[in-house]
Design a protein around this motif. Structure first.
Motif, PDB file in Angstrom:
ATOM      1  N   ARG A 250       0.836  -1.206   0.000  1.00  0.00           N
ATOM      2  CA  ARG A 250       0.000   0.000   0.000  1.00  0.00           C
ATOM      3  C   ARG A 250       0.874   1.260   0.000  1.00  0.00           C
ATOM      4  NH1 ARG A 250      -4.217   2.116   4.698  1.00  0.00           N
ATOM      5  NH2 ARG A 250      -5.124   3.773   3.439  1.00  0.00           N
ATOM      6  N   GLN A 251       1.850   1.299   0.848  1.00  0.00           N
ATOM      7  CA  GLN A 251       2.735   2.459   0.902  1.00  0.00           C
ATOM      8  C   GLN A 251       3.561   2.582  -0.375  1.00  0.00           C
ATOM      9  OE1 GLN A 251       4.950   2.021   4.543  1.00  0.00           O
ATOM     10  NE2 GLN A 251       3.114   2.144   5.815  1.00  0.00           N
ATOM     11  N   ARG A 252       4.039   1.458  -0.873  1.00  0.00           N
ATOM     12  CA  ARG A 252       4.882   1.479  -2.070  1.00  0.00           C
ATOM     13  C   ARG A 252       4.131   2.038  -3.279  1.00  0.00           C
ATOM     14  NH1 ARG A 252       6.497  -3.245  -1.486  1.00  0.00           N
ATOM     15  NH2 ARG A 252       5.165  -4.369  -2.958  1.00  0.00           N
ATOM     16  N   MET A 253       2.876   1.637  -3.456  1.00  0.00           N
ATOM     17  CA  MET A 253       2.095   2.167  -4.571  1.00  0.00           C
ATOM     18  C   MET A 253       1.849   3.665  -4.404  1.00  0.00           C
ATOM     19  SD  MET A 253       0.595   1.999  -7.446  1.00  0.00           S
ATOM     20  CE  MET A 253       0.228   0.318  -7.967  1.00  0.00           C
ATOM     21  N   ALA A 254       1.527   4.096  -3.184  1.00  0.00           N
ATOM     22  CA  ALA A 254       1.325   5.530  -2.946  1.00  0.00           C
ATOM     23  C   ALA A 254       2.602   6.308  -3.256  1.00  0.00           C
ATOM     24  CB  ALA A 254       0.895   5.765  -1.503  1.00  0.00           C
ATOM     25  N   GLN A 255       3.738   5.744  -2.925  1.00  0.00           N
ATOM     26  CA  GLN A 255       5.011   6.414  -3.183  1.00  0.00           C
ATOM     27  C   GLN A 255       5.338   6.456  -4.674  1.00  0.00           C
ATOM     28  OE1 GLN A 255       7.357   3.941  -0.580  1.00  0.00           O
ATOM     29  NE2 GLN A 255       6.471   4.884   1.257  1.00  0.00           N
ATOM     30  N   ALA A 256       5.055   5.378  -5.386  1.00  0.00           N
ATOM     31  CA  ALA A 256       5.281   5.356  -6.830  1.00  0.00           C
ATOM     32  C   ALA A 256       4.444   6.428  -7.531  1.00  0.00           C
ATOM     33  CB  ALA A 256       4.954   3.968  -7.393  1.00  0.00           C
ATOM     34  N   ARG A 257       3.185   6.532  -7.140  1.00  0.00           N
ATOM     35  CA  ARG A 257       2.325   7.555  -7.744  1.00  0.00           C
ATOM     36  C   ARG A 257       2.805   8.956  -7.403  1.00  0.00           C
ATOM     37  NH1 ARG A 257      -3.214   4.289  -6.138  1.00  0.00           N
ATOM     38  NH2 ARG A 257      -3.367   3.045  -8.062  1.00  0.00           N
ATOM     39  N   ALA A 258       3.305   9.141  -6.192  1.00  0.00           N
ATOM     40  CA  ALA A 258       3.792  10.457  -5.790  1.00  0.00           C
ATOM     41  C   ALA A 258       5.025  10.862  -6.591  1.00  0.00           C
ATOM     42  CB  ALA A 258       4.121  10.458  -4.298  1.00  0.00           C
ATOM     43  N   LEU A 259       5.876   9.916  -6.932  1.00  0.00           N
ATOM     44  CA  LEU A 259       7.054  10.239  -7.744  1.00  0.00           C
ATOM     45  C   LEU A 259       6.644  10.733  -9.126  1.00  0.00           C
ATOM     46  CD1 LEU A 259       9.315   7.224  -6.769  1.00  0.00           C
ATOM     47  CD2 LEU A 259       9.717   9.626  -6.187  1.00  0.00           C
TER      48      LEU A 259
END
Length: 290
Positions: free
Chosen positions: A146-155
């Motif tokens: 969950r955190q990893r996907m949110a971080q990928a989208r934020a990049l």
């Protein structure tokens, strides 16, 4: 531009020896780098394997004369006895630096899942042939999808916003104040350990066309491209993780990437993975962009 990116595992090799010097030596052997991006750099964490209790930022700075060294701490905390501890990403460059930014990445709650904060360090440098380039380095969450996907989208959003500024810059200013004009550029390199593999949805999220989300504020077409795929199409990228150490999974995989902006997609000339070194549990990657 010659760039090397490497998750160093706090400079701890598979022999259990912590050696920033060995990391620099192997990186130099891989490429005569203009920019070196390192993930998992530790300051005062003696409990880590191999005892990483020293200040690795200071040691790396001393090992890289002629380079400016910038550290972005994703974790910045104190022990009960008052010792400051930091853990994060480092950019070293011999190119002129125009701007430095540190962006905390999303950290949504994921109950009961092991995790820590993540961030992206951005150094805008001036390359003689390319002009201003945003070099972005990061290390995404390993345990929490969950955190990893949110971080990928934020990049992707960070890149899109920067591209929008390049197309529609703020009011020009030469007054010497913090409002003075910045080096806005569409040129970008995003590299690091992303903790996902090429077939996973987080990879697709980073490479999705920018502008699909109105919040990004970027013109359609501003996107990020996987450098390996630009050069080798559908051929699998050589593994960069679990090649020698299988504690985190049974098979080798690729999770260390170099993404480039639309404006640089035709300029990637070389992508090399050092499959021999065991100075970390990851393999370093070198790219040439000209």
């Amino acid at each position: 531009m010659q760039l090397v990116t490497w998750n160093t595992q706090w400079c701890c090799g598979l022999d259990g020896v912590v050696s920033p010097q060995r990391i620099v030596q192997h990186a130099r052997a891989l490429a005569d780098f203009d920019v070196l991006c390192l993930q998992e750099i530790a300051v005062h964490y003696p409990a880590l394997e191999g005892n990483a209790g020293h200040d690795q930022v200071a040691l790396l700075r001393a090992l890289l004369p002629g380079y400016q060294v910038f550290f972005g701490a994703a974790v910045d905390e104190w022990t009960p006895d008052g010792q400051r501890q930091r853990f994060g990403n480092l950019i070293a460059t011999r190119l002129p630096v125009l701007q430095l930014q540190h962006h905390p990445l999303p950290y949504p709650a994921d109950a009961g899942v092991r995790s820590m904060p993540r961030m992206c360090t951005v150094a805008t440098v001036r390359d003689p042939g390319l002009g201003a380039v945003r070099v972005m380095t990061t290390h995404l969450e390993f345990y929490s999808k969950r955190q990893r996907m949110a971080q990928a989208r934020a990049l992707r959003v960070l890149h899109a916003q920067a591209c929008a500024h390049a197309v529609a810059p703020p009011e020009a200013s030469g007054d010497g104040s913090p409002f003075q004009s910045k080096a806005h550029t569409p040129h970008a390199v995003l590299c690091g350990d992303f903790n996902f593999e090429p077939h996973e949805p987080e990879h697709a999220a980073i490479c999705a066309p920018a502008g699909a989300d109105d919040s990004e504020g970027a013109p359609l077409g501003m996107r990020l491209w996987d450098s390996w795929r630009l050069l080798h199409a559908a051929a699998p990228q050589p593994p960069t993780f679990r090649l020698y150490d299988r504690r985190y999974g049974p098979e080798p995989g690729s999770c260390d990437f170099v993404f480039v902006s639309d404006s640089l997609k035709g300029r990637v000339q070389r992508f090399v993975v050092d499959a021999a070194t065991q100075a970390s549990d990851h393999q370093p990657v070198a790219v040439s962009i000209a």
